[in-house]
Design an enzyme around this catalytic site. Structure first.
Site, short mmCIF file in Angstrom:
data_model
loop_
_atom_site.label_atom_id
_atom_site.label_comp_id
_atom_site.label_asym_id
_atom_site.label_seq_id
_atom_site.Cartn_x
_atom_site.Cartn_y
_atom_site.Cartn_z
CB CYS A 2 -0.91 0.01 1.23
SG CYS A 2 -1.88 -1.48 1.45
NE ARG A 27 4.78 1.20 -1.22
CZ ARG A 27 5.83 1.27 -0.41
NH1 ARG A 27 6.92 1.89 -0.78
NH2 ARG A 27 5.80 0.69 0.77
CD1 TRP A 76 -1.34 -6.62 -0.38
CD2 TRP A 76 -1.17 -6.46 -2.59
NE1 TRP A 76 -1.02 -7.86 -0.88
CE2 TRP A 76 -0.90 -7.80 -2.22
CE3 TRP A 76 -1.12 -6.12 -3.95
CZ2 TRP A 76 -0.59 -8.78 -3.16
CZ3 TRP A 76 -0.81 -7.09 -4.87
CH2 TRP A 76 -0.54 -8.41 -4.47
CG ASN A 102 0.53 1.96 3.80
OD1 ASN A 102 -0.56 2.01 3.23
ND2 ASN A 102 1.64 2.43 3.26
N GLY A 103 -0.38 -1.30 6.74
CA GLY A 103 -0.03 -2.21 7.82
C GLY A 103 -1.16 -3.13 8.19
CD GLU A 485 16.11 -14.04 -9.63
OE1 GLU A 485 15.81 -12.94 -10.14
OE2 GLU A 485 15.53 -14.47 -8.61
CE LYS A 489 13.70 -11.23 -11.57
NZ LYS A 489 13.36 -11.79 -10.26
CD GLU A 492 9.14 -12.32 -10.09
OE1 GLU A 492 8.56 -12.05 -9.02
OE2 GLU A 492 10.36 -12.13 -10.25
CG HIS A 508 17.75 -38.16 -7.11
ND1 HIS A 508 17.93 -39.42 -6.61
CD2 HIS A 508 18.99 -37.69 -7.43
CE1 HIS A 508 19.22 -39.71 -6.61
NE2 HIS A 508 19.88 -38.68 -7.11
CE LYS A 607 11.16 -3.34 -6.78
NZ LYS A 607 11.93 -4.32 -7.57
#
Length: 612
Positions: A2, A27, A76, A102-103, A485, A489, A492, A508, A607
């Protein structure tokens, strides 16, 4: 997550607030809203929209609002689905108090029950509306807005950044911070609040960063600060210089493309002034660095997402060069361990924003457990993580707007290698070896620049991925985290399911998935492990799998039917994970563009994750 923007001025503020929200879009959010008031208008005016900030902008263009005091927010969803009634700002019953938050308020249910019993009616399912009603309730006992907010926050459990206005307090914003970032912007005849200084770049370059538990009473010409112990305090002003085009895409189609191609300069900026002729300059890491590094007998790294993979690569370097025990933890799990701090343990956090809630919590757990020192690798010098750590090793990536991290990752690795060299020097690293590594670091930006020349080649490869539903990434040694990584990428931003595996684990389990519809990406630079990787690749070919191999010319892997080889420029073996991350970033980017996904703001992601 947020975003908060607030302004109190001697001019109309909606345009300031709207631009601030647009600068916070990186964000991640699902709704946006704004509330303003002024001496010429009766009461508080509010406008909200589900979706992008552009929806709010269109509403304001159709029916403008005016006012010299206002707050705005991008939300968010954490409590209640994305919906108009759950969007911020929230207003109390009777529209006497309005706030952005926010929070997470952990005790909101108990407070909600108490307020319902007192006659309050709730319109949303958010924890934030509870705070609006609570402050309104406190105003019945306290005539002043600041006193009401100060009384209300003593009842809150959890994390919050608050911006509050009230109809009986024109020309004022009261803000509070506990656990979530909040900054005050200092202007001339106007003052501001924001969750990120970037939001206020067009109106000021002077900022005051609120400390844990701070409250501030803001007018256009004055500000007063109180700390968590209810004492008036003075907070210092910091001048923050901004990169002129940091939030512009320039000639690039997306921020991610821009940030991928900024990596040579970001690496150069990160390395410059820290590399001597033959040595890493320890003094460049601050006056406390020597004492902290002298005491380190083991290293524990905690990080999230991409930064966690940077830590995993650093572990290989730490053990090979420094011969020091190193463990790497996912920060969101670290706080739930029954932690035993090793003697002389150095606790390292890796973070782009410096505001990641899980990293901050892990840091505090480590301090309570008795780690000797704390160190952070971070990209934001004014962040909470930097302020709370004993020393900070700063990357110089510049603002990273795209949700998927690229240049932050490679600059983190550059800083981590310098840290490893400093620790290794204390454990017998030869001057010749350090000189070799310093020369390789100095050459790194040019190697990455040459790697970026693969862009068109990789765009063609991406066309073979766009219709796939799954992909497998393989690597050995320090390139196993690079494979992880690369898979992250791809998943996402293109929404293709992808997994990273150690190449030796192929038989395996994951080999069962390999067929002609499962592309397999291998990170296989030349070196002592390349023969073992080649054996793994043969296992894939034998099952009809399509191979895409990123390798240097010395690896000896030839293109063939079903095998595509992308030749990556040669670099020092220890630094090759930094270089090989770049073509995997390009592969993910071009695949996402071809699929038409939202590259910079992928669905369901944010973000900066500032809540647990």
């Amino acid at each position: 997550m947020c975003g908060i923007v607030g302004a109190v001025a001697d001019r109309d503020v909606p345009a300031i607030l709207l631009e601030g929200l647009q600068r916070l879009e990186y964000r991640g959010y699902d709704s946006a809203g704004m509330a303003v008031m002024g001496t010429a208008a009766a009461g508080i005016q509010r406008r909200r929209a589900v979706g992008r900030v552009r929806e709010l902008a269109a509403s304001l263009a159709a029916t403008p609002m005016r006012g010299d005091t206002g707050i705005a927010h991008t939300r968010w969803a954490t409590h209640g689905a994305p919906a108009l009634e759950n969007a911020h700002p929230h207003m109390s019953q009777g529209q006497r108090v309005c706030l952005v938050h926010n929070g997470i308020i952990e005790n909101f249910e108990a407070l909600r029950d108490e307020l319902v019993a007192a006659g309050y009616v709730f319109e949303s399912r958010t924890d934030s509306e509870v705070v609006a009603h609570l402050i309104d309730h406190c105003l019945e006992q306290e005539e002043d807005l600041f006193e009401a907010v100060a009384k209300a926050v003593t009842r809150l459990e959890g994390a919050y950044a608050l911006g509050v206005i009230a109809h009986n307090a024109p020309g004022r914003i009261v803000a509070a911070r506990a656990g979530c970032p909040l900054v005050v912007g200092v202007g001339i005849g106007e003052n501001f609040i924001a969750s990120d200084a970037l939001a206020l770049r067009p109106v000021t370059d002077r900022f005051i960063f609120l400390e844990q538990g701070d409250l501030v009473d803001l007018t256009a010409t004055n500000m007063s600060f109180w700390n968590a112990r209810d004492r008036a305090v003075v907070r210092s002003t910091v001048r923050v210089q901004h990169n002129g085009d940091a939030t512009d895409k320039g000639r690039h189609r997306h921020y991610m493309e821009k940030e991928i191609h900024e990596q040579p300069e970001a690496l150069r900026a990160t390395l410059e002034s820290r590399l001597g002729r033959e040595r890493v300059l320890e003094q460049a890491f601050g006056i406390d660095a020597k004492a902290v590094l002298d005491d380190a007998r083991s290293v524990t790294i905690a990080a999230c997402g991409t930064s966690y993979y940077a830590g995993c690569i650093a572990r290989y370097w730490m053990e090979e060069l420094a011969r020091i025990p190193c463990t790497v933890d996912i920060a969101s799990e670290f706080r739930y361990r029954k932690l035993v701090a090793p003697p002389g343990g150095l606790f390292v956090t890796i973070t782009q924003s410096g505001e990641t809630a899980d990293n901050l919590a892990a840091h505090r757990v480590a301090e309570e457990a008795g780690f000797g020192h704390t160190l952070t690798v971070c990209n934001v010098p004014t962040s909470t993580q930097v302020r709370e750590s004993d020393i900070a090793l700063m990357t110089e990536a510049g603002p990273e707007v795209c949700v998927a991290s690229t240049k932050a990752f490679t600059t983190q690795l550059a800083v981590l290698m310098m840290l490893v060299i400093l620790l290794a020097r204390r454990r017998g690293l030869s001057a010749a070896k350090e000189r070799e590594l310093v020369d390789a670091l100095r050459a790194l930006p040019d190697v990455v620049r040459k790697t970026l020349a693969l862009d068109a080649r990789i765009r063609n490869v991406a066309s073979e991925f766009m219709h796939r539903h799954h992909a497998l990434f393989l690597g050995r040694g320090a390139h196993y985290p690079v494979a992880l990584e690369g898979a992250l990428k791809l998943k996402e931003i293109s929404y293709i399911h992808a997994e990273g595996y150690p190449a030796g684990e192929l038989k395996h389990g994951p080999l069962a998935l390999v067929d002609e519809d499962m592309p397999v990406v291998a990170v296989a630079p030349g070196g002592e492990l390349v023969k073992k990787v080649q054996n793994n690749l043969e296992e894939v070919r034998a099952r009809g799998g399509r191979l895409y191999v990123f390798a240097d010319a010395e690896a000896g892997i030839a293109a063939d039917d079903g095998v595509t080889v992308i030749e990556v420029p040669k670099t020092h073996e220890l630094l090759s994970p930094i270089v090989y991350a770049v073509p995997l970033q390009l592969l993910a980017y071009h695949t996402a563009v071809l699929k038409g996904t939202d590259v910079d703001q992928p669905r369901n992601l944010a973000k900066s994750v500032t809540v647990e």
